[in-house]
Design a protein around this motif. Structure first.
Motif, short mmCIF file in Angstrom:
data_model
loop_
_atom_site.label_atom_id
_atom_site.label_comp_id
_atom_site.label_asym_id
_atom_site.label_seq_id
_atom_site.Cartn_x
_atom_site.Cartn_y
_atom_site.Cartn_z
N GLN A 1 23.96 -41.76 -3.29
CA GLN A 1 22.81 -40.86 -3.27
C GLN A 1 22.94 -39.77 -2.20
O GLN A 1 22.31 -38.73 -2.29
CB GLN A 1 21.53 -41.66 -3.02
CG GLN A 1 21.15 -42.57 -4.19
CD GLN A 1 19.87 -43.33 -3.92
OE1 GLN A 1 19.50 -43.55 -2.78
NE2 GLN A 1 19.18 -43.71 -4.98
N TRP A 2 23.74 -40.00 -1.17
CA TRP A 2 23.89 -39.01 -0.10
C TRP A 2 25.00 -38.02 -0.39
O TRP A 2 25.05 -36.95 0.24
CB TRP A 2 24.18 -39.71 1.23
CG TRP A 2 22.97 -40.38 1.80
CD1 TRP A 2 22.65 -41.70 1.74
CD2 TRP A 2 21.89 -39.74 2.49
NE1 TRP A 2 21.46 -41.94 2.36
CE2 TRP A 2 20.96 -40.75 2.84
CE3 TRP A 2 21.62 -38.43 2.86
CZ2 TRP A 2 19.78 -40.48 3.52
CZ3 TRP A 2 20.45 -38.15 3.54
CH2 TRP A 2 19.54 -39.17 3.87
N GLU A 3 25.89 -38.32 -1.30
CA GLU A 3 27.04 -37.45 -1.56
C GLU A 3 26.57 -36.10 -2.09
O GLU A 3 25.81 -36.02 -3.06
CB GLU A 3 28.00 -38.10 -2.54
CG GLU A 3 28.75 -39.28 -1.95
CD GLU A 3 29.79 -39.84 -2.91
OE1 GLU A 3 29.94 -39.27 -4.00
OE2 GLU A 3 30.42 -40.86 -2.57
N LEU B 1 16.58 -34.42 5.91
CA LEU B 1 17.55 -34.14 6.97
C LEU B 1 16.85 -33.87 8.30
O LEU B 1 17.34 -34.26 9.36
CB LEU B 1 18.42 -32.95 6.57
CG LEU B 1 19.33 -33.17 5.36
CD1 LEU B 1 20.21 -31.95 5.13
CD2 LEU B 1 20.19 -34.41 5.54
N ILE C 1 24.63 -33.93 -0.58
CA ILE C 1 23.37 -33.44 -0.02
C ILE C 1 23.61 -32.41 1.09
O ILE C 1 23.01 -31.33 1.10
CB ILE C 1 22.51 -34.61 0.53
CG1 ILE C 1 22.14 -35.57 -0.60
CG2 ILE C 1 21.26 -34.07 1.21
CD1 ILE C 1 21.29 -34.95 -1.67
N CYS D 1 15.09 -32.30 0.33
CA CYS D 1 16.29 -32.64 1.10
C CYS D 1 16.17 -32.16 2.54
O CYS D 1 16.58 -32.87 3.47
CB CYS D 1 17.52 -32.01 0.46
SG CYS D 1 18.02 -32.76 -1.10
N MET E 1 25.34 -45.32 -0.97
CA MET E 1 25.99 -44.15 -0.37
C MET E 1 26.10 -43.01 -1.38
O MET E 1 26.12 -41.84 -1.01
CB MET E 1 27.38 -44.53 0.12
CG MET E 1 27.37 -45.48 1.30
SD MET E 1 26.55 -44.75 2.74
CE MET E 1 27.69 -43.42 3.10
#
Length: 288
Positions: free
Chosen positions: A3-5, A73, A7, A69, A1
């Motif tokens: 790695q997503w903080e 997404l 983004i 990114c 998790m």
């Protein structure tokens, strides 16, 4: 998790050039956005933005990181749409904006019918006559009237509108009927958001500057003033049709009436319409 903080915050800042605008888009505080982006930069050991008191811009590393990114997404959006398309009922939030009077009278009744049909849909609609920035505001959809000026948006024509120049019989009896565009300068014109009225003259578009004793951004107020004989008004048909049919207003300068203008659904160029938004746009096009 971990790695997503940061983004989503990073992408929002990159696309709005502002930590404040990114916070509004994500419905979080500016401090939260700044904190998440700073933690992301620390984790990557890379400066992603140049920050000044006036501007936020991507560094070279930030630009490269943003492209990757954004692709990730977009892939997530595609995955969500793929799942949604497998469901019988669309669900989720739609953020939209529309002009006040047209939105109240025509758009929102259709939206409400749509929500009755699809009970898992949520809608946040901002009715305003200001043309809001869809990307900065995080809007999925905007309803716009007339000529489009922003080429960075995708547009779908929903229906058309006609503009009519009208006056009350009482005004005409007292001040006479204008038969040419030049005669408008001799009359009291009730002005909306534009000081020029658009016409067709000898096959060419012509903007005529008008003036008068009342200037108001409310079409309903201008309609009321015209019906009471205060002056001549130019308004779309959805304002004046009933008054014309009832004999409260008389159409003037019909030979110069401009062609029908579009009423549009706009959405950001860099977004694909999700199934739920596409369903709403299709319903608006059908019912309008």
């Amino acid at each position: 998790m971990m790695q997503w903080e940061g983004i989503f915050e990073f992408v929002a800042v990159a696309e709005t050039d502002s930590f404040t605008a990114a916070g509004k888009r994500l419905s979080v505080s500016t401090a939260q956005v700044s904190r998440q982006v700073s933690q992301l930069e620390n984790r990557l050991n890379t400066k992603l933005f140049y920050r000044t008191t006036r501007k936020v811009s991507l560094t070279e590393e930030g630009s490269v990181y943003y492209q990757h990114c954004r692709q990730v997404l977009d892939s997530l959006d595609e995955a969500e749409r793929a799942i949604s398309s497998l469901k019988d009922k669309p669900q989720g939030l739609i953020r939209m904006t529309a002009p006040v009077t047209y939105g109240e009278k025509f758009v929102m009744p259709i939206v409400i019918d749509f929500m009755q049909q699809y009970r898992d849909i949520e809608v946040v609609c901002e009715l305003t006559n200001r043309q809001l920035d869809l990307v900065e505001g995080g809007f999925d959809l905007a309803i716009r009237l007339g000529r489009l000026t922003n080429s960075s948006m995708m547009a779908k024509r929903l229906t058309n509108r006609s503009q009519y120049v009208c006056a009350a019989p009482s005004y005409i009896a007292q001040f006479g009927t204008p038969y040419t565009l030049s005669e408008l300068s001799q009359h009291n014109c009730l002005i909306g958001s534009q000081s020029h009225w658009n016409f067709i003259d000898q096959g060419k578009s012509k903007a005529v500057k008008v003036s008068g004793s009342l200037s108001c951004s409310s079409g309903l107020s201008l309609l009321s003033a015209a019906i009471k004989g205060l002056g001549i008004v130019q308004l779309p048909g959805y304002y004046v049709n009933d008054a014309i049919e009832a004999g409260q207003l008389v159409v003037l300068l019909a030979p110069y009436q401009q062609p029908k203008e579009g009423i549009w659904a706009l959405y950001p160029h860099n977004r694909h319409l999700s199934p739920k938004v596409r369903l709403l746009v299709d319903k608006l096009a059908q019912d309008l």
